[in-house]
Design an enzyme around this catalytic site. Structure first.
Site, mmCIF file in Angstrom:
data_model
loop_
_atom_site.group_PDB
_atom_site.id
_atom_site.type_symbol
_atom_site.label_atom_id
_atom_site.label_comp_id
_atom_site.label_asym_id
_atom_site.label_seq_id
_atom_site.Cartn_x
_atom_site.Cartn_y
_atom_site.Cartn_z
ATOM 1 C CE LYS A 82 9.225 20.992 -39.257
ATOM 2 N NZ LYS A 82 9.729 20.202 -38.380
ATOM 3 C CE LYS A 132 8.617 13.905 -35.089
ATOM 4 N NZ LYS A 132 9.505 14.536 -35.849
ATOM 5 C CE LYS A 136 6.167 20.392 -36.991
ATOM 6 N NZ LYS A 136 6.218 19.369 -36.205
ATOM 7 C CG ASP A 170 10.173 16.101 -32.337
ATOM 8 O OD1 ASP A 170 10.483 14.866 -32.351
ATOM 9 O OD2 ASP A 170 10.158 16.763 -33.727
ATOM 10 N N GLY A 215 5.032 13.153 -37.083
ATOM 11 C CA GLY A 215 5.338 12.462 -37.970
ATOM 12 C C GLY A 215 6.763 12.659 -38.790
ATOM 13 C CD GLU A 248 7.276 19.810 -32.921
ATOM 14 O OE1 GLU A 248 6.362 20.421 -33.678
ATOM 15 O OE2 GLU A 248 7.825 18.557 -33.053
ATOM 16 C CB SER A 270 4.638 19.703 -40.456
ATOM 17 O OG SER A 270 5.896 20.054 -40.197
ATOM 18 C CG ASP A 275 9.326 21.629 -34.961
ATOM 19 O OD1 ASP A 275 10.167 21.779 -34.335
ATOM 20 O OD2 ASP A 275 9.014 20.386 -35.513
HETATM 21 O O1 OSB Z 1 10.601 17.935 -36.282
HETATM 22 O O2 OSB Z 1 8.611 17.253 -36.527
HETATM 23 C C1 OSB Z 1 9.503 17.337 -37.221
HETATM 24 C C2 OSB Z 1 9.776 15.767 -40.721
HETATM 25 C C3 OSB Z 1 10.907 15.434 -40.688
HETATM 26 C C4 OSB Z 1 11.640 15.246 -39.464
HETATM 27 C C5 OSB Z 1 11.112 16.119 -38.230
HETATM 28 C C6 OSB Z 1 10.156 16.897 -38.417
HETATM 29 C C7 OSB Z 1 9.220 16.754 -39.499
HETATM 30 C C8 OSB Z 1 7.946 17.534 -39.500
HETATM 31 C C9 OSB Z 1 6.865 16.755 -40.602
HETATM 32 O O3 OSB Z 1 7.726 18.334 -39.170
HETATM 33 C C10 OSB Z 1 6.003 15.923 -40.021
HETATM 34 C C11 OSB Z 1 5.231 15.008 -40.998
HETATM 35 O O4 OSB Z 1 4.230 15.489 -41.463
HETATM 36 O O5 OSB Z 1 5.462 13.962 -41.197
HETATM 37 MG MG MG Z 2 9.505 18.689 -34.653
#
Ligand code: OSB
Ligand code: MG
Length: 372
Positions: free
Chosen positions: A167, A266, A165, A242, A294, A217, A139, A192
């Site tokens: 953001k 998650k 992924k 999510d 995660g 996402e 991510s 995402d």
């Molecule tokens: O939206 O998936 C999410 C991290 C913190 C809070 C929300 C998210 C995330 C990530 C990172 O996208 C996921 C990871 O690599 O642990």
């Molecule tokens: Mg997410």
């Protein structure tokens, strides 16, 4: 039925570990992972759990402080009031506390690790999973500079991550996707939005269909299921939920309403491994693809996410990346590493398979309390 006889000790820690680089999403910029950890002992067997909350309520309403309160003032009293209990029984009692799934997951996780260690089996066996190689995914946070983003994607491709992924947020979306797709026409790519859009943004969300994304996402509100259903009917790209999925009931509602074709499970967000197991089974029955998300977990939470993905509903690569992608140093003995083919091996040994390093724990520790 595997049972725990009696809880002898419960300790709470907060560690604050610097991230190798700040992680930016549509809701915050994180420079550290501040993780609340639980250590539970029963009959000389020890189990660890990690709460996926942060100090702030920007991803969801739970925070380290609310989790600490719920764990100390409600969940632990439930644990100590019973003897010879199964984890399912404990979870049933936890149900009288509304919400606070992250706090519940932290306790459930510690009990899971403890129980697997007591019976000397790996955690995946306890949850009914099959030993296998785990797919990786990365991510990548919002970048100021497009060159930095393209470089991060190239690095992830070189490491053989199975999917990437990125953001996005409003006005940091279409243009970026155009540049990413022209540089990387065929990578497994998804975005995402962390709830940055509303249904009024339908025109821009529709334009994302042009980029052959695996999914979008959580485009809409963190607590929405209805408008995501309207959205999914009007775009081709699969919607993945999510933030909106905090329980098995949320997952059932979303499936019923057609709000998504994919669910990011998650385990820390839905109340733990047991509920995650039920959600993945429900996804399989209903042709919904699932993957494991995660929350920048330390090696403890990362290990739980790895074991979870041995269940058959986890058919897509998740947010399971190398430890080194986030931390120079972690608090467990075995960092997550990618094999040359991009897969991840399940850490060997009983329970979660990784062990907390007391010296590292101490160095990163910013809070400690013996609860029981
Ligand atoms: O939206 O998936 C999410 C991290 C913190 C809070 C929300 C998210 C995330 C990530 C990172 O996208 C996921 C990871 O690599 O642990
Ligand atoms: Mg997410």
């Amino acid at each position: 039925m595997k049972k725990i006889r009696k809880i002898d000790s419960v300790e709470m820690f907060v560690v604050r570990i610097p991230l190798v680089k700040p992680f930016e999403t549509s809701f915050s910029i994180q420079t550290h992972r501040e993780a609340l950890l639980l250590k539970i002992i029963s009959d000389d067997v020890c189990g660890w759990g990690e709460c996926v909350t942060s100090p702030d309520p920007y991803y969801c309403y739970e925070t380290n402080a609310t989790a600490s309160h719920i764990i100390q003032d409600f969940l632990i009293s439930i644990l100590t009031a019973t003897n010879n209990f199964t984890i399912e029984e404990v979870l049933q009692q936890f149900e009288k506390i509304r919400g606070h799934h992250m706090a519940k997951a932290a306790v459930e996780n510690a009990l899971m690790d403890l129980l697997a260690r007591k019976y000397e089996i790996p955690l995946f066996e306890l949850i009914g999973g099959q030993s296998k190689k785990i797919m990786s995914g990365i991510s990548i946070g919002i970048q100021e500079d497009i060159e930095d983003l393209l470089e991060s994607i190239q690095n992830a491709c070189d490491k053989k991550y199975h999917r990437i992924k990125i953001k996005i947020k409003k006005d940091k979306d279409i243009e970026i996707l155009q540049m990413v797709r022209s540089a990387f026409p065929s990578i497994n790519l998804m975005v995402d939005a962390n709830s940055d859009y509303t249904i009024e943004d339908l025109p821009v969300l529709k334009r994302m269909d042009a980029f052959n994304l695996m999914m979008i996402e959580q485009p809409l509100s963190h607590d929405d299921i209805y408008f995501h259903a309207l959205l999914q009917k009007q775009i081709h790209t699969p919607v993945c939920l999510d933030e909106s999925i905090k329980s098995l009931n949320d997952a059932k509602t979303a499936v019923e309403m057609g709000s998504c074709r994919i669910i990011n499970i998650k385990q820390g967000r839905v109340g733990g491994m047991t509920t995650s197991n039920k959600i993945q089974a429900h996804c399989m029955e209903n042709n919904i693809k699932a993957w494991s998300g995660g929350m920048l977990e330390t090696g403890i939470g990362r290990a739980f996410n790895i074991h979870l993905q041995t269940l058959p509903g986890f058919v897509l690569p998740g947010d399971t990346s190398e430890t080194a992608r986030y931390f120079n140093e972690d608090i467990v003995d075995k960092p997550v590493v990618l094999q040359p083919d991009g897969f991840i091996e399940i850490p060997k040994g009983p329970g979660i398979g990784v062990n907390v390093l007391p010296e590292s724990l101490n160095r990163f520790k910013v809070f400690y309390k013996k609860i029981l």
